[in-house]
Design an enzyme around this catalytic site. Sequence first.
Site, PDB file in Angstrom:
ATOM      1  N   HIS A 264      52.277  43.225  39.476  1.00  0.00           N
ATOM      2  CA  HIS A 264      53.440  43.379  38.510  1.00  0.00           C
ATOM      3  C   HIS A 264      53.876  44.870  38.585  1.00  0.00           C
ATOM      4  CE1 HIS A 264      51.975  39.970  35.586  1.00  0.00           C
ATOM      5  NE2 HIS A 264      52.215  39.524  36.812  1.00  0.00           N
TER       6      HIS A 264
ATOM      7  N   SER B  96      41.349  38.870  32.241  1.00  0.00           N
ATOM      8  CA  SER B  96      42.785  38.309  32.001  1.00  0.00           C
ATOM      9  C   SER B  96      42.574  36.914  31.341  1.00  0.00           C
ATOM     10  CB  SER B  96      43.247  38.050  33.346  1.00  0.00           C
ATOM     11  OG  SER B  96      44.361  37.294  33.289  1.00  0.00           O
TER      12      SER B  96
HETATM   13  N1  APR Z   1      35.917  43.168  28.495  1.00  0.00           N
HETATM   14  C1  APR Z   1      36.092  41.728  28.844  1.00  0.00           C
HETATM   15  N2  APR Z   1      37.396  41.072  28.381  1.00  0.00           N
HETATM   16  C2  APR Z   1      38.417  41.743  27.710  1.00  0.00           C
HETATM   17  C3  APR Z   1      38.112  43.101  27.443  1.00  0.00           C
HETATM   18  C4  APR Z   1      36.720  43.536  27.722  1.00  0.00           C
HETATM   19  N3  APR Z   1      36.452  44.759  27.332  1.00  0.00           N
HETATM   20  N4  APR Z   1      39.148  43.339  26.301  1.00  0.00           N
HETATM   21  C5  APR Z   1      39.987  42.150  26.384  1.00  0.00           C
HETATM   22  N5  APR Z   1      39.447  41.379  27.047  1.00  0.00           N
HETATM   23  C6  APR Z   1      40.120  40.053  27.593  1.00  0.00           C
HETATM   24  C7  APR Z   1      40.715  39.501  26.184  1.00  0.00           C
HETATM   25  O1  APR Z   1      39.957  38.442  25.644  1.00  0.00           O
HETATM   26  C8  APR Z   1      41.878  38.739  26.899  1.00  0.00           C
HETATM   27  O2  APR Z   1      41.715  37.245  27.258  1.00  0.00           O
HETATM   28  O3  APR Z   1      40.982  40.372  28.656  1.00  0.00           O
HETATM   29  C9  APR Z   1      42.243  39.675  28.221  1.00  0.00           C
HETATM   30  C10 APR Z   1      43.551  40.215  28.393  1.00  0.00           C
HETATM   31  O4  APR Z   1      44.657  38.970  28.274  1.00  0.00           O
HETATM   32  P1  APR Z   1      46.097  39.543  28.108  1.00  0.00           P
HETATM   33  O5  APR Z   1      46.294  40.758  27.167  1.00  0.00           O
HETATM   34  O6  APR Z   1      46.922  38.331  28.103  1.00  0.00           O
HETATM   35  O7  APR Z   1      46.344  40.163  29.773  1.00  0.00           O
HETATM   36  P2  APR Z   1      46.745  39.559  30.850  1.00  0.00           P
HETATM   37  O8  APR Z   1      46.131  38.420  31.216  1.00  0.00           O
HETATM   38  O9  APR Z   1      46.563  40.870  31.898  1.00  0.00           O
HETATM   39  O10 APR Z   1      48.484  39.301  30.570  1.00  0.00           O
HETATM   40  C11 APR Z   1      49.039  38.750  31.691  1.00  0.00           C
HETATM   41  O11 APR Z   1      51.196  38.720  30.810  1.00  0.00           O
HETATM   42  O12 APR Z   1      52.713  39.626  29.138  1.00  0.00           O
HETATM   43  C12 APR Z   1      52.226  39.716  30.534  1.00  0.00           C
HETATM   44  O13 APR Z   1      53.025  41.439  32.255  1.00  0.00           O
HETATM   45  C13 APR Z   1      52.140  40.893  31.134  1.00  0.00           C
HETATM   46  O14 APR Z   1      50.447  41.717  32.926  1.00  0.00           O
HETATM   47  C14 APR Z   1      50.690  40.970  31.489  1.00  0.00           C
HETATM   48  C15 APR Z   1      50.227  39.463  31.760  1.00  0.00           C
END
Ligand code: APR
Length: 258
Positions: free
Chosen positions: A129, A202
């Site tokens: 991204h 993620s």
């Molecule tokens: N350890 C393990 N997992 C974790 C931790 C941690 N310390 N902290 C958070 N998480 C998990 C959460 O439970 C969640 O499921 O990480 C995940 C983060 O998910 P999102 O916030 O949706 O992030 P992501 O999946 O990267 O989002 C994808 O969506 O909005 C767009 O461009 C944006 O790159 C982003 C994309």
Amino acid sequence: MDDLERLADDVRSADAVVAFTGAGISAPSGVPTFRGDDGVWDRFDEGQFAYGRFQRDPEGFWRDRVELQRVMFDEEYEPNAAHEALAEMERDGDLEAILTQNTDGLHGDAAAAIDDDAEDGEPTVLELHGNAQRVRCTDCGKRRDGDPIFERAANGDRPPTCKCGGVFKPDVVLFGEQLPGAVIQRARSLARESDVFLAIGSWLVVEPAASLPRRAASTGATVGIVNLESTPCDDIADAVFREDVTAVLPRLRDLAAE
Ligand code: APR
């Protein structure tokens, strides 16, 4: 032998291990995640940062983007133990590539921080991204460090423009904007050719990244998922760790190095 020891065995015997990371790997560093309690999308509307808004209303886009950048990146975030574990696995030849949805640049910082004397040269971090610490001119394509440009925008120079007259855009993939085809192809081939695919921090809901674990599994890779919440790919994973990334990844690195 528990699931992590089995996964470490697969990593040790693999020719190609690929890690895919999302906002959850940077959460322990203090970088806000996007969804869930107090996520970025609780404070902002995704539409404010869509590519269509950038084209239609660049002044308003940049006004809101300065605020988002402050909320997401205001502090000097440091890589955490999970970033460092992946950087050390890459340096030691236990990891071929890191694909990340994150735009915080922390994987690159972790790689730069370790004395990278690995035979395989530069670490392979693919920022699917883009990187929010940079901006790019939409006319001449020149990339610049984002700080001075965000400073100009915060002081009213909106939208900030390049010397060539083009408008600067944060060097990230905006909603509604196509990921560069070459980046998607490279990510897909890395997933397809992997023997072990690790999906870390993620929710696995945003395409095309969300389909990478399935793509890896379809060509016989062992899939490990590390995420505090369930994901739509849990059913195809060989091992799911509902634990903190900073607990699992250093242990995986140590076990794989034995
Ligand atoms: N350890 C393990 N997992 C974790 C931790 C941690 N310390 N902290 C958070 N998480 C998990 C959460 O439970 C969640 O499921 O990480 C995940 C983060 O998910 P999102 O916030 O949706 O992030 P992501 O999946 O990267 O989002 C994808 O969506 O909005 C767009 O461009 C944006 O790159 C982003 C994309």
